[in-house]
Design a protein around this motif. Structure first.
Motif, PDB file in Angstrom:
ATOM      1  N   ALA A  93     -14.379  16.843   9.742  1.00 29.48           N
ATOM      2  CA  ALA A  93     -14.640  17.449  11.057  1.00 29.48           C
ATOM      3  C   ALA A  93     -14.688  16.401  12.163  1.00 29.48           C
ATOM      4  O   ALA A  93     -14.294  16.670  13.298  1.00 29.48           O
ATOM      5  N   ASP A  94     -15.147  15.182  11.848  1.00 29.53           N
ATOM      6  CA  ASP A  94     -15.235  14.131  12.871  1.00 29.53           C
ATOM      7  C   ASP A  94     -13.992  13.216  12.887  1.00 29.53           C
ATOM      8  O   ASP A  94     -13.960  12.230  13.611  1.00 29.53           O
ATOM      9  N   SER A  95     -12.984  13.526  12.090  1.00 26.14           N
ATOM     10  CA  SER A  95     -11.716  12.777  12.008  1.00 26.14           C
ATOM     11  C   SER A  95     -11.891  11.333  11.551  1.00 26.14           C
ATOM     12  O   SER A  95     -11.018  10.504  11.773  1.00 26.14           O
ATOM     13  N   THR A 149     -11.411  11.169  -1.121  1.00 30.93           N
ATOM     14  CA  THR A 149     -11.766  10.947   0.271  1.00 30.93           C
ATOM     15  C   THR A 149     -11.552   9.478   0.594  1.00 30.93           C
ATOM     16  O   THR A 149     -11.881   8.612  -0.205  1.00 30.93           O
ATOM     17  N   ASN A 150     -10.996   9.214   1.764  1.00 28.72           N
ATOM     18  CA  ASN A 150     -10.844   7.852   2.252  1.00 28.72           C
ATOM     19  C   ASN A 150     -11.445   7.759   3.644  1.00 28.72           C
ATOM     20  O   ASN A 150     -11.154   8.602   4.499  1.00 28.72           O
ATOM     21  N   ASP A 151     -12.278   6.734   3.882  1.00 28.48           N
ATOM     22  CA  ASP A 151     -12.758   6.443   5.230  1.00 28.48           C
ATOM     23  C   ASP A 151     -11.626   5.757   5.976  1.00 28.48           C
ATOM     24  O   ASP A 151     -11.076   4.761   5.498  1.00 28.48           O
ATOM     25  N   ILE A 152     -11.279   6.272   7.142  1.00 28.38           N
ATOM     26  CA  ILE A 152     -10.153   5.731   7.911  1.00 28.38           C
ATOM     27  C   ILE A 152     -10.395   4.267   8.259  1.00 28.38           C
ATOM     28  O   ILE A 152      -9.490   3.447   8.167  1.00 28.38           O
ATOM     29  N   ASN A 153     -11.632   3.907   8.622  1.00 30.94           N
ATOM     30  CA  ASN A 153     -11.877   2.519   9.028  1.00 30.94           C
ATOM     31  C   ASN A 153     -11.757   1.537   7.862  1.00 30.94           C
ATOM     32  O   ASN A 153     -11.750   0.333   8.073  1.00 30.94           O
ATOM     33  N   GLU A 154     -11.623   2.019   6.618  1.00 28.43           N
ATOM     34  CA  GLU A 154     -11.412   1.124   5.475  1.00 28.43           C
ATOM     35  C   GLU A 154      -9.928   0.920   5.156  1.00 28.43           C
ATOM     36  O   GLU A 154      -9.585   0.173   4.255  1.00 28.43           O
ATOM     37  N   ARG A 155      -9.035   1.587   5.883  1.00 32.15           N
ATOM     38  CA  ARG A 155      -7.600   1.458   5.614  1.00 32.15           C
ATOM     39  C   ARG A 155      -6.918   0.488   6.580  1.00 32.15           C
ATOM     40  O   ARG A 155      -5.763   0.130   6.393  1.00 32.15           O
TER      41      ARG A 155
END
Length: 179
Positions: A44-46, A59-65
Motif C-alpha cells: 500500500a505504501d509502494s 516480498t522485497n523491500d525496494i530500498n534493498e534492491r
C-alpha cells in the motif's frame, strides 16, 4: 519482466521511449526475483513488492534492491530464494461413473502406433481400457461418439478462464466435459 524474471528500474521523465532490459546502462536495473515472479503487486505504501511462485509468497523491500535510495544498503543482498509457504488445500472435482469415447483416432505414444476407430473407457478419472473398436464398453457407461476426432495424451490445458466464456452453471456433466 524478462522471461518471467522480474526486474525493477526507476523511470525518469524523459518524454521519450526508453528501452530497458536487464543489461541497461541508462538507468539502474535490479532483479527482484531469482527465478520468476507471478502476480506481482505493490504494498500500500509502494515500499515493497510482492509476488508468488508456486506455493510460496515473496516480498522485497525496494530500498534493498538499489544502493542510491535513502536507507538503502551499501551493497545489494541476494534475492530471496525461499518465500513464505502458502498452505492452500482445496477439494477438487473427481468425476464418477464410466464414460467411453468411441470411433476416435487415438495416438498412443507407443512408437508411431495410431489406433483408427478406437475406444477409450474411463472410470471416474482413470483410463481403464484403450484399443480398437473391440474394447468392451461396460453396461451403463455414457458413450460419446467422437468419430472424426483425434485423441492424444499430453495436451492438457490446465490454464483456463472458463467463467470468462459464459460457463457459470457448473454441473458434474459440464465439468466432466470441459475439464
Amino acid at each position: 519482466m524478462n522471461l518471467h524474471k522480474a526486474y525493477l528500474a526507476p523511470l525518469p521523465l524523459t518524454g521519450q521511449t526508453l528501452d530497458i532490459d536487464p543489461n541497461s546502462k541508462s538507468v539502474p536495473v535490479a532483479p527482484i526475483t531469482r527465478d520468476e515472479g507471478i502476480n506481482l503487486h505493490w504494498s500500500a505504501d509502494s515500499k515493497k513488492i510482492h509476488w508468488t511462485l508456486g506455493d510460496e509468497y515473496f516480498t522485497n523491500d525496494i530500498n534493498e534492491r538499489f544502493t542510491f535510495l535513502e536507507g538503502s544498503p551499501d551493497s545489494i543482498p541476494p534475492v530471496d530464494t525461499v518465500g513464505v509457504k502458502v498452505a492452500l488445500e482445496a477439494d477438487t472435482y473427481r468425476p464418477d461413473g464410466v464414460i467411453a469415447f468411441t470411433g476416435a483416432t487415438i495416438i498412443t505414444m507407443e512408437d508411431d502406433q495410431v489406433i483408427e476407430n478406437g475406444t477409450i473407457v474411463i472410470n471416474g478419472n482413470k483410463i481403464e481400457a484403450i484399443g480398437d473398436a473391440s474394447v468392451a464398453i461396460p453396461a451403463g457407461a455414457k458413450v460419446y461418439d467422437v468419430q472424426g476426432k483425434t485423441i492424444m495424451p499430453g495436451f492438457v490445458d490446465v490454464h483456463a478462464h472458463v467463467s470468462a466464456f459464459g460457463y457459470r452453471n457448473y454441473t458434474s456433466e459440464t465439468l466432466a466435459f470441459i475439464c
